[in-house]
Design a protein around this motif. Structure first.
Motif, PDB file in Angstrom:
ATOM      1  N   GLU A  42       4.844  17.902   3.019  1.00  0.00           N
ATOM      2  CA  GLU A  42       4.242  16.351   2.968  1.00  0.00           C
ATOM      3  C   GLU A  42       4.171  15.715   1.797  1.00  0.00           C
ATOM      4  OE1 GLU A  42      -0.039  17.420   3.854  1.00  0.00           O
ATOM      5  OE2 GLU A  42       0.388  18.384   5.622  1.00  0.00           O
ATOM      6  N   HIS A  43       5.418  15.886   1.084  1.00  0.00           N
ATOM      7  CA  HIS A  43       5.580  15.204  -0.261  1.00  0.00           C
ATOM      8  C   HIS A  43       7.091  15.337  -0.345  1.00  0.00           C
ATOM      9  CE1 HIS A  43       5.948  14.912  -4.702  1.00  0.00           C
ATOM     10  NE2 HIS A  43       5.204  14.210  -4.474  1.00  0.00           N
ATOM     11  N   ASP A  67       2.512   4.818  -1.329  1.00  0.00           N
ATOM     12  CA  ASP A  67       2.161   6.060  -1.880  1.00  0.00           C
ATOM     13  C   ASP A  67       2.271   6.068  -3.272  1.00  0.00           C
ATOM     14  OD1 ASP A  67       1.657   7.228   0.566  1.00  0.00           O
ATOM     15  OD2 ASP A  67       3.627   7.776   0.807  1.00  0.00           O
ATOM     16  N   GLY A 106      -2.025  10.081  -5.083  1.00  0.00           N
ATOM     17  CA  GLY A 106      -2.076  11.612  -5.900  1.00  0.00           C
ATOM     18  C   GLY A 106      -1.612  11.838  -7.078  1.00  0.00           C
ATOM     19  N   GLU A 134       1.928   8.200  -7.183  1.00  0.00           N
ATOM     20  CA  GLU A 134       1.788   9.515  -7.667  1.00  0.00           C
ATOM     21  C   GLU A 134       1.685   9.256  -9.367  1.00  0.00           C
ATOM     22  OE1 GLU A 134       4.358  13.352  -9.062  1.00  0.00           O
ATOM     23  OE2 GLU A 134       4.296  12.888  -6.877  1.00  0.00           O
ATOM     24  N   SER A 161      -5.445   0.899  -0.995  1.00  0.00           N
ATOM     25  CA  SER A 161      -5.792   1.699   0.094  1.00  0.00           C
ATOM     26  C   SER A 161      -4.638   2.751   0.664  1.00  0.00           C
ATOM     27  CB  SER A 161      -6.413   0.836   1.123  1.00  0.00           C
ATOM     28  OG  SER A 161      -5.315   0.006   1.668  1.00  0.00           O
ATOM     29  N   GLY A 162      -3.909   2.709  -0.311  1.00  0.00           N
ATOM     30  CA  GLY A 162      -2.710   3.935  -0.222  1.00  0.00           C
ATOM     31  C   GLY A 162      -3.179   5.334  -0.275  1.00  0.00           C
ATOM     32  N   ARG A 163      -1.786   6.136   0.055  1.00  0.00           N
ATOM     33  CA  ARG A 163      -2.448   7.531  -0.348  1.00  0.00           C
ATOM     34  C   ARG A 163      -2.101   7.725  -2.011  1.00  0.00           C
ATOM     35  NH1 ARG A 163       1.024  10.512   4.387  1.00  0.00           N
ATOM     36  NH2 ARG A 163       2.942   9.220   3.432  1.00  0.00           N
ATOM     37  N   GLN A 206       0.716  -1.370   0.014  1.00  0.00           N
ATOM     38  CA  GLN A 206       0.053  -0.100  -0.071  1.00  0.00           C
ATOM     39  C   GLN A 206       0.940   1.111   0.026  1.00  0.00           C
ATOM     40  OE1 GLN A 206      -3.172  -0.097  -0.588  1.00  0.00           O
ATOM     41  NE2 GLN A 206      -3.400  -2.484  -0.280  1.00  0.00           N
ATOM     42  N   THR A 218      -5.805  12.624  -3.209  1.00  0.00           N
ATOM     43  CA  THR A 218      -5.570  13.362  -2.070  1.00  0.00           C
ATOM     44  C   THR A 218      -4.534  14.370  -2.208  1.00  0.00           C
ATOM     45  OG1 THR A 218      -4.524  11.932  -0.500  1.00  0.00           O
ATOM     46  CG2 THR A 218      -7.048  11.747  -0.617  1.00  0.00           C
ATOM     47  N   GLN A 219      -3.798  14.565  -3.268  1.00  0.00           N
ATOM     48  CA  GLN A 219      -2.545  15.286  -3.156  1.00  0.00           C
ATOM     49  C   GLN A 219      -2.246  15.666  -4.804  1.00  0.00           C
ATOM     50  OE1 GLN A 219       1.557  14.140  -2.091  1.00  0.00           O
ATOM     51  NE2 GLN A 219       0.786  15.141  -0.236  1.00  0.00           N
ATOM     52  N   ARG A 244       4.874  12.026   1.822  1.00  0.00           N
ATOM     53  CA  ARG A 244       4.878  11.046   0.838  1.00  0.00           C
ATOM     54  C   ARG A 244       6.178  10.910   0.297  1.00  0.00           C
ATOM     55  NH1 ARG A 244      -1.401  11.313  -1.493  1.00  0.00           N
ATOM     56  NH2 ARG A 244      -2.117  12.236   0.213  1.00  0.00           N
TER      57      ARG A 244
END
Length: 272
Positions: free
Chosen positions: A208-209, A29, A64, A31, A60-62, A27, A102-103, A247
């Motif tokens: 945050e990234h 991150d 972007g 992009e 279900s990861g983050r 999971q 979300t990013q 991330r």
């Protein structure tokens, strides 16, 4: 169980076909890089969104995206051009909403020329901030309402602080900071900017990234990690002091270098 940070990566959907299991198993991150150009954003991009949804079944990861940036300055003094930049930001946010991302990465307006000249004008620094607000203020409410954070990535930035001050000026959770290690290393090697880990320290929990790429301090190489001269132990030591949990996105030109780069950083005991 390891306490090391978990690496993610940036890639287009074609590369996600190859790296899907590696991303989803941990999971990680992710992009997506398919929504950058005007041709895509002005066209029917929903088939790309549907393809992404299919590939990311079980993810279900983050998630972007890299937002549009080609030829788009957030601080353009021409109101007509600025309106186009605002429109591109709105299009990027529409993609995020459709994807559930979300990013969104956007580019800093600061240039090397600005570093030497902003204080050569009475209101130079304020003017840049005001122009960026004129560009982004119309889209901030939407970003907030759909839970998307726009992160300002350093490009030519010689001053690690100007971009952070710009992000703070919005007083919004929807505007934070990104660092590209290769861009910072270029600025350090070519324009006498601070080293990469200083950029991390200066950003603090606004960060945050982060785009992880190796380089030589001369150009924007996007090499696999370990192929250049970035001081990775110093970078990860600085990251370990943050509570913002940025991330960690490997942004490599050759996507086949993603797994070897992860192995390299794991071998140094810095990340998984």
């Amino acid at each position: 169980m390891t306490s090391l940070p978990v690496l993610g990566a940036a890639m287009p959907l074609d590369a996600l076909e190859t790296h899907r299991d590696w991303i989803i198993d941990a999971q990680r991150d992710l992009e997506l890089q398919d929504f950058i150009t005007a041709d895509v954003l002005n066209g029917d991009w929903m088939p790309l969104v549907e393809r992404a949804r299919g590939l990311l079944d079980g993810y279900s990861g983050r998630l972007g995206i890299h937002g549009p940036f080609w030829g788009l300055s957030l601080a353009n003094p021409d109101a007509d051009v600025r309106a186009l930049v605002t429109r591109r930001m709105e299009q990027g946010l529409a993609v995020c909403e459709a994807l559930g991302a979300t990013q969104m990465v956007i580019h800093s307006p600061y240039t090397t020329w600005m570093y030497n000249n902003l204080d050569n004008a009475k209101n130079g620094r304020r003017d840049v901030v005001d122009l960026v607000h004129a560009t982004l203020d119309p889209v901030i409410a939407r970003a907030e309402s759909i839970g998307v954070t726009m992160v300002l990535e350093n490009i030519e930035d010689k001053d690690p602080d100007a971009r952070c001050e710009l992000a703070r000026s919005f007083d919004s959770a929807a505007v934070k900071v990104s660092i590209d290690t290769g861009h910072a290393h270029y600025a350090h090697g070519t324009t006498m900017a601070p080293p990469v880990d200083y950029y991390v320290h200066r950003a603090g929990d606004l960060l945050e990234h982060i785009h992880l790429q190796d380089a030589d301090g001369y150009a924007d190489r996007h090499w696999a990690i370990g192929k250049g001269t970035v001081n990775w132990p110093a970078v990860f030591s600085a990251l370990a002091q943050l509570t913002s949990k940025p991330r960690l996105i490997m942004e490599l030109r050759d996507k086949s270098g993603i797994r070897p780069s992860a192995d390299y950083l794991r071998g140094l005991g810095l990340a998984e």
